[in-house]
Design an enzyme around this catalytic site. Structure first.
Site, PDB file in Angstrom:
ATOM      1  N   TYR A 166     -76.813 -70.334  95.648  1.00 55.50           N
ATOM      2  CA  TYR A 166     -76.967 -71.796  95.623  1.00 55.50           C
ATOM      3  C   TYR A 166     -77.592 -72.312  96.912  1.00 55.50           C
ATOM      4  O   TYR A 166     -77.412 -71.712  97.962  1.00 55.50           O
ATOM      5  CB  TYR A 166     -75.605 -72.463  95.432  1.00 55.50           C
TER       6      TYR A 166
ATOM      7  N   LEU B 212     -71.804 -81.018  80.847  1.00 53.67           N
ATOM      8  CA  LEU B 212     -72.628 -82.140  80.388  1.00 53.67           C
ATOM      9  C   LEU B 212     -74.045 -81.692  80.027  1.00 53.67           C
ATOM     10  O   LEU B 212     -74.924 -82.529  79.821  1.00 53.67           O
ATOM     11  CB  LEU B 212     -72.698 -83.237  81.456  1.00 53.67           C
TER      12      LEU B 212
ATOM     13  N   PHE C 199     -76.509 -80.188  81.840  1.00 56.52           N
ATOM     14  CA  PHE C 199     -77.443 -80.684  82.862  1.00 56.52           C
ATOM     15  C   PHE C 199     -77.549 -82.205  82.834  1.00 56.52           C
ATOM     16  O   PHE C 199     -78.592 -82.774  83.183  1.00 56.52           O
ATOM     17  CB  PHE C 199     -78.844 -80.081  82.693  1.00 56.52           C
TER      18      PHE C 199
ATOM     19  N   LEU D  98     -75.824 -84.884  78.072  1.00 57.58           N
ATOM     20  CA  LEU D  98     -74.819 -85.526  77.227  1.00 57.58           C
ATOM     21  C   LEU D  98     -74.381 -86.890  77.736  1.00 57.58           C
ATOM     22  O   LEU D  98     -73.648 -87.605  77.041  1.00 57.58           O
ATOM     23  CB  LEU D  98     -73.617 -84.592  77.061  1.00 57.58           C
TER      24      LEU D  98
ATOM     25  N   GLY E  27     -76.519 -89.121  77.973  1.00 64.43           N
ATOM     26  CA  GLY E  27     -77.468 -89.960  77.248  1.00 64.43           C
ATOM     27  C   GLY E  27     -78.596 -90.494  78.098  1.00 64.43           C
ATOM     28  O   GLY E  27     -79.504 -91.167  77.585  1.00 64.43           O
ATOM     29  N   LYS E  28     -78.610 -90.159  79.381  1.00 64.74           N
ATOM     30  CA  LYS E  28     -79.594 -90.789  80.271  1.00 64.74           C
ATOM     31  C   LYS E  28     -81.024 -90.295  80.056  1.00 64.74           C
ATOM     32  O   LYS E  28     -81.970 -90.929  80.554  1.00 64.74           O
ATOM     33  CB  LYS E  28     -79.190 -90.596  81.727  1.00 64.74           C
TER      34      LYS E  28
END
Length: 343
Positions: A53, A233, A235, A238, A240-241
Site C-alpha cells: 500500500y 462498497l 470501490f 454502491l 450511488g455516486k
C-alpha cells in the site's frame, strides 16, 4: 462497537476495521492520523494495511501507508490498544523485492521491513496478500489448471510464518484473496505439521459480489476462519455516486482508470436497484450496503475505507444500523434477479 473473535486466537476485533490503502496516495500523513484517531475514538480497535500500500501500487509510494501508521503509533504511544494487520505480497509487483514471492526468505524480509515501517516489534495478524500459485483472485475468471514448476510450496510459506510466530514477530496468521481449496489445504497442513492455524480470510464481499457465500462461508463457520470483508462498497460504487456517468472529482474510479471491477453495465443496473431500495426506505445507500455486510454471521470484520472525514463518519454510522426484514428480503430479491454481477 460490537466485537467478534478473530478465529481461535483469543483476540477480539471490532466489527468495523479501518482500511488504510488510501494513506500515502489520496490521503496525507496528517489526514491518515486524523482518520486513525477518529476510528479509535469511535471504538474501532482493528487496523488493516499491507506492505504494497497505498493503492494503486507504485514504487515511489510503496510502504507509505505502513509508515503513516507507524508514525501515528509512535506519536500515540499505546500500541497494545489496537490490533494491527498487515500483509506480505504474492508474485508480481517487481518494485517490491525485485518481485515478491512467499518463500521463507521473502517472508522474513517482508515482515522485518513492515515492522520497521510500523514502528512496532510485532503485528497481531500477518496475512498472505494473494496466493503464490496459479488460481483465480482479484476477480479473475477462466481458471485453467497448469503444473507450476516455480510455485512456492504452501508448506514452505506456512513454516516460515511459524518461525515468525515463534520469534514473537507475529501473533496470528491469515489469508487473503484465497479459494476454498487454499483455506482447507492450509488448515490441513497446520494440523499435520503443527504449524500456525489461519485465523481469517480477507476476500471481497459486497452486494455486487457475494461469491464468498459459495464454499467459503461454510468454511468460515465450521473452521472458525471468518471473513475480513474488503471492498464492502465496491470501490464506492454502491454509494450511488458514480451512477448515470457521474465522475466525482476525487472519486477513486474517476482518478484511476485501472479500477474496472465494479463498473460493468450489469453492475450499474444492480447498483441502481440497490440505491432505489435504500431511497424507498429513507436509508443512505452506502450505509445500507455496509449494514448488510455487518449482518452476515460469517463476518469477523468489515473493512471500511474513506478519503474524507465525512465519508468516514458515514461509514461509522453503519455500525448502529440494523436492516429490517422487509429491506433484507428486498435485497435478496434484487440478488436473485441480478446475482453477483462482479466476480
Amino acid at each position: 462497537m460490537q466485537t467478534r473473535p478473530l478465529g481461535r486466537t483469543g483476540m477480539e476485533v471490532s466489527r468495523l476495521c479501518l482500511g488504510t490503502m488510501t494513506f500515502g496516495e489520496q490521503n496525507s500523513e496528517a489526514e491518515a492520523h486524523e482518520q486513525l484517531d477518529r476510528a479509535v475514538a469511535f471504538g474501532i480497535n482493528f487496523i488493516d494495511t499491507a506492505e504494497m500500500y497505498p493503492v494503486p501500487p507504485m514504487a515511489k509510494t510503496q510502504g507509505l501507508t505502513e509508515r503513516y501508521i507507524g508514525s501515528w503509533l509512535k506519536q500515540r504511544g499505546s500500541r497494545d490498544d489496537v490490533i494491527i494487520a498487515t500483509k506480505a505480497s504474492g508474485p508480481g509487483l517487481d518494485h517490491i523485492r525485485g518481485g515478491p514471492r512467499l518463500t521463507r526468505d521473502h517472508i522474513h524480509q517482508a515482515i522485518n521491513t513492515s515492522l520497521d515501517r510500523l514502528n512496532t516489534d510485532y503485528v497481531d495478524l500477518y496475512q498472505l496478500h494473494w496466493p503464490d500459485r496459479q488460481t483465480n483472485f482479484f476477480g479473475k475468471l477462466g481458471y485453467a489448471h497448469t503444473e507450476e514448476e516455480d510455485a512456492t510450496p504452501l508448506e514452505e510459506t506456512l513454516s516460515a510464518l511459524k518461525e515468525l510466530v515463534d520469534a514473537g514477530k507475529v501473533r496470528a496468521i491469515g489469508l487473503s484473496n484465497e479459494t476454498p481449496w487454499g483455506v482447507m489445504r492450509s488448515l490441513q497442513l497446520a494440523d499435520k505439521l503443527e504449524l500456525p492455524r489461519v485465523a481469517s480470510i480477507q476476500n471481497p464481499y459486497n452486494l455486487l459480489n457475494r461469491s464468498f457465500e459459495v464454499g467459503l462461508a461454510e468454511i468460515a463457520h465450521r473452521e472458525d476462519v471468518g471473513l475480513l470483508a474488503y471492498s464492502p462498497l465496491g470501490f464506492g460504487v454502491l454509494s450511488g455516486k458514480y451512477l448515470n456517468g457521474a465522475q466525482p472529482p476525487k472519486g477513486r474510479l474517476t482518478l484511476y482508470e485501472r479500477f474496472k471491477r465494479y463498473t460493468s453495465p450489469e453492475a450499474e443496473a444492480a447498483t441502481q436497484a440497490y440505491v432505489a431500495l435504500a431511497e424507498q426506505h429513507d436509508l443512505d445507500p452506502a450505509q445500507m450496503a455496509l449494514a448488510f455486510v455487518n449482518s452476515r454471521s460469517f463476518l469477523t470484520s468489515n473493512i471500511i475505507g474513506a478519503t474524507t472525514m465525512d465519508q468516514l463518519e458515514s461509514n461509522l454510522a453503519s455500525e448502529s444500523l440494523k436492516l429490517d426484514d422487509e429491506v433484507l428480503e428486498a435485497i435478496e430479491d434484487i440478488h436473485r434477479r441480478m446475482p453477483n454481477p462482479c466476480p
